[in-house]
Write a protein that holds these residues in place. Structure first.
Motif, short mmCIF file in Angstrom:
data_model
loop_
_atom_site.label_atom_id
_atom_site.label_comp_id
_atom_site.label_asym_id
_atom_site.label_seq_id
_atom_site.Cartn_x
_atom_site.Cartn_y
_atom_site.Cartn_z
N ILE A 219 0.84 -1.20 0.00
CA ILE A 219 0.00 0.00 0.00
C ILE A 219 0.87 1.25 0.00
O ILE A 219 0.59 2.23 -0.72
CB ILE A 219 -0.94 0.00 1.22
N PHE A 220 1.94 1.24 0.80
CA PHE A 220 2.87 2.38 0.82
C PHE A 220 3.42 2.65 -0.57
O PHE A 220 3.46 3.80 -1.03
CB PHE A 220 4.01 2.11 1.79
N ILE A 221 3.87 1.58 -1.24
CA ILE A 221 4.47 1.73 -2.57
C ILE A 221 3.44 2.26 -3.56
O ILE A 221 3.73 3.17 -4.36
CB ILE A 221 5.04 0.38 -3.05
N PHE A 222 2.24 1.71 -3.51
CA PHE A 222 1.19 2.14 -4.43
C PHE A 222 0.85 3.62 -4.23
O PHE A 222 0.71 4.38 -5.19
CB PHE A 222 -0.06 1.28 -4.23
N ILE A 223 0.74 4.04 -2.97
CA ILE A 223 0.41 5.43 -2.67
C ILE A 223 1.51 6.36 -3.14
O ILE A 223 1.24 7.42 -3.72
CB ILE A 223 0.16 5.60 -1.15
N GLU A 224 2.76 6.00 -2.89
CA GLU A 224 3.88 6.84 -3.31
C GLU A 224 3.87 7.09 -4.82
O GLU A 224 4.15 8.18 -5.28
CB GLU A 224 5.21 6.18 -2.93
N LYS A 225 3.55 6.03 -5.58
CA LYS A 225 3.63 6.13 -7.03
C LYS A 225 2.39 6.75 -7.67
O LYS A 225 2.50 7.41 -8.71
CB LYS A 225 3.87 4.73 -7.64
N ILE A 226 1.22 6.53 -7.07
CA ILE A 226 -0.02 6.94 -7.70
C ILE A 226 -0.55 8.26 -7.17
O ILE A 226 -1.08 9.08 -7.92
CB ILE A 226 -1.10 5.85 -7.53
N SER A 227 -0.42 8.49 -5.87
CA SER A 227 -0.99 9.68 -5.25
C SER A 227 -0.30 10.95 -5.74
O SER A 227 0.91 10.99 -5.99
CB SER A 227 -0.88 9.59 -3.73
N SER A 228 -1.08 12.04 -5.85
CA SER A 228 -0.52 13.33 -6.26
C SER A 228 0.43 13.89 -5.20
O SER A 228 1.26 14.74 -5.48
CB SER A 228 -1.65 14.33 -6.52
#
Length: 251
Positions: A219-228
Motif C-alpha cells: 500500500i505504501f508503494i502504491f500510494i507513493e507512485k499513484i498519489s498526487s
C-alpha cells in the motif's frame, strides 16, 4: 533511426491506439496475476524473519522463490500505468515500420532486476545471518531507521519521480524491438529498486512473507507512485519508520 538513442515524442503515432477494451484487459491480467501471487503467499507457511525471530535461515534458492512471488504480488498493481503506456507507444510505432512488441517482455525485464536483487539478498542472508544472529533486534531496528532516512534523500526523490512520470521515461528513452522492450523494463526496474529498496529491507526485517506486512508495504508503494502527494507521503512514511526503528531497538 538508431534505436539505442532516445526518441522524441514526434516519433510516436496516435496515442489513442490503445482501446478501452485493451486497457481493461491488460489491467485485469496484471491484477489477476498479482492476486494469484498473493494466494501463493497466503498458502506459503514459510515466514522469513531473519532479524527478529529465531527461525533458521533459509537457503538462497528458496529465498529467491519467495522473493519473486512477493515482488509479483506487491509490484504489479503499481506498474499498471507504465505497462499501459508502454503498450500504447509500442502500437503507435507500427506506422513507422516497427512491429508491436509483446508487453510481457517489458514486464519480464522489470522483474529480472527484482530477481537479481533477491539473489543478492539471498546470498547475504545465507552468509551473514548465522554471524549476526545475536544482534537480531539491533539489526532489525537499524534496518527500519535506514529505510526511513532514505525516504527523504535526493536519490529517493529522483527514482520516485521516474516512477511517477512514465511518459517522460518512455518517450525520451524508447528502444524498438524485443531486446529494447526488455532493456526498458530493466531500466524501469532499476529505478524502481532505487525507489523501494529501503521499504523492502524493512519488510525483510519485519517478516518477508507475512501477508500483513506485505500488504502494508504494498500500500505504501502504491500510494507513493499513484498519489498526487506521493513524495510528501514518502517522507511521512520515512519518519514513522525511523521512530519505529529507534523504539524497537530501545525497548
Amino acid at each position: 533511426m538508431n534505436t539505442e538513442q532516445a526518441v522524441s515524442s514526434q516519433n510516436f503515432g496516435d496515442s489513442t491506439l490503445l482501446s478501452s477494451r485493451q486497457k481493461i484487459g491488460i489491467s485485469l491480467t496484471l491484477i489477476i496475476i498479482s492476486a494469484l501471487a498473493w494466494m501463493v503467499s497466503l498458502q506459503t507457511q514459510l515466514y522469513v524473519i531473519p532479524f527478529i525471530s529465531d527461525n533458521d535461515v533459509i537457503f538462497p534458492f528458496n529465498f529467491v522463490f519467495v522473493w519473486t512471488v512477493m515482488m509479483v504480488a506487491m509490484m504489479l498493481p503499481s506498474i499498471i500505468p507504465m505497462v499501459l503506456l508502454f503498450t500504447k507507444l509500442s502500437q503507435s510505432r507500427v506506422q513507422f515500420g516497427h512491429n508491436v512488441v509483446p508487453t510481457f517482455l517489458f514486464v519480464l525485464g522489470y522483474f529480472v532486476i527484482w530477481g537479481l536483487m533477491g539473489t543478492g539478498l539471498a546470498v547475504i542472508n545465507f552468509v551473514i545471518y548465522p554471524i549476526f544472529k545475536p544482534w537480531n533486534r539491533l539489526i532489525a531496528g537499524s534496518a527500519f531507521v535506514l529505510a526511513g532516512l532514505y525516504q527523504s534523500t535526493h536519490w529517493k526523490n529522483l527514482c520516485l519521480g521516474h516512477c511517477r512520470s512514465p511518459i517522460q521515461f518512455l518517450s525520451h528513452g524508447w528502444q524498438d524491438g524485443s531486446l529494447g522492450a526488455i532493456k526498458m523494463g530493466s531500466i524501469h526496474g532499476i529505478y524502481c529498486v532505487g525507489c523501494c529498496w529501503g521499504l523492502m529491507i524493512a519488510l525483510i526485517a519485519a517478516g518477508m512473507m507475512n501477508p500483513a506486512y506485505m500488504g502494508l508495504i504494498g500500500i505504501f508503494i502504491f500510494i507513493e507512485k499513484i498519489s498526487s502527494n506521493g513524495q510528501f507521503l514518502a517522507k511521512i512514511i520515512g519518519y514513522v519508520f525511523v521512530i519505529f526503528g529507534l523504539v524497537f531497538m530501545i525497548i
